[in-house]
Design an enzyme around this catalytic site. Structure first.
Site, PDB file in Angstrom:
ATOM      1  CE  LYS A  61       3.901  -6.299   3.472  1.00 39.00           C
ATOM      2  NZ  LYS A  61       2.871  -6.524   1.816  1.00 39.00           N
ATOM      3  CD  GLU A  79       4.452  -8.014  -2.767  1.00 36.85           C
ATOM      4  OE1 GLU A  79       3.727  -7.506  -1.832  1.00 36.85           O
ATOM      5  OE2 GLU A  79       6.083  -7.220  -2.041  1.00 36.85           O
ATOM      6  NE  ARG A 107      -1.980  -4.043  -2.886  1.00 40.35           N
ATOM      7  CZ  ARG A 107      -2.071  -3.359  -2.967  1.00 40.35           C
ATOM      8  NH1 ARG A 107      -1.848  -2.511  -3.487  1.00 40.35           N
ATOM      9  NH2 ARG A 107      -0.476  -3.385  -2.431  1.00 40.35           N
TER      10      ARG A 107
END
Length: 193
Positions: free
Chosen positions: A121, A33, A37
C-alpha cells in the site's frame, strides 16, 4: 480476484454493514476494506463475509497482530495496514491471508520484499509524491506492485490504473453520497467509457 479499486469502508454502526455491502455489489464493485477504526469493525467483517461470501472483504487500518487475528477470525480475506508490521506479515503468512502493508520509502519496501510481500500500500499517496514517486520507486523495485490510497479520485483514477506498477487503487471517495452510482461510474472509467 481481479481487483482494480478497493473501497475503504468505515462502518460506524453494525446496521450500516449489509446495506453498504449491497450498494457496492449493486455498483459492480464487490470489494471492501472495512477499517478497524471503529468499535464494530470486527463484527461488521463477520456479518459482511457471512452474508456476502463472494465479495472480496478484508480489514484495513490493522496496526497490530491482535487486530489482525480478530479480522482473520471474522473472515477477512486480506489485511491492509497504514505501515509495515513484521508481526502482522508473519501471522498473515501463517494463515494464508494476503497482507498489504503501507510502504513509502525504499527501506520499508526492502523490508516488505524480505518478508515475501509483492504488493504494498502506498499511503498517503498524495502526500508522498503520488504516481511520480511510485514510478521512481518502481525502478529499483521492479518486482513490487503498488496499491496507492489517499488522494486517488475519479479525476485521476485512470491515470493511476494506466501505470503497469499499480496493482489496484484504494480510497473512500466512492463511499460518499450514492455508493451504487459512484461504483458504476468507476466501472465506466476503468472500461474507458
Amino acid at each position: 480476484m481481479d481487483v482494480k479499486v478497493v473501497p475503504v469502508v468505515v462502518i460506524n454502526s453494525i446496521e450500516q454493514t449489509l446495506p453498504t455491502m449491497q450498494a457496492l455489489c449493486d455498483g459492480n464493485l464487490p470489494v471492501a476494506e472495512i477499517t478497524f477504526r471503529t468499535a464494530c469493525a470486527e463484527e461488521a467483517i463477520r456479518l459482511a463475509t457471512k452474508n456476502f461470501p463472494d465479495m472480496y472483504i478484508g480489514a484495513g487500518t490493522v496496526i497490530n497482530v491482535d487486530q489482525c487475528k480478530k479480522a482473520i477470525d471474522a473472515g477477512a480475506k486480506f489485511i491492509v495496514s497504514p505501515g509495515l508490521s513484521k508481526e502482522v506479515a508473519l501471522y498473515c503468512q501463517e494463515k494464508g491471508v494476503t497482507y498489504y502493508p503501507g510502504c513509502v520509502t525504499p527501506t520499508e519496501i526492502m523490508e516488505a520484499i524480505s518478508l515475501g510481500i509483492k504488493v504494498v500500500k502506498f499511503f498517503p499517496a498524495n502526500v508522498y509524491g503520488g504516481l511520480k514517486a511510485i514510478k521512481a520507486l518502481a525502478g529499483p523495485f521492479g518486482q513490487i506492485k503498488f496499491l496507492p490510497t489517499g488522494g486517488v479520485s475519479e479525476e485521476n483514477l485512470k491515470e493511476f490504473l494506466d501505470c503497469d506498477k499499480i496493482f489496484a487503487v484504494g480510497g473512500s471517495w466512492m463511499m460518499k453520497g450514492d455508493i451504487k452510482a459512484n461504483c458504476l461510474k468507476i466501472n465506466e472509467i476503468i472500461k474507458g467509457e
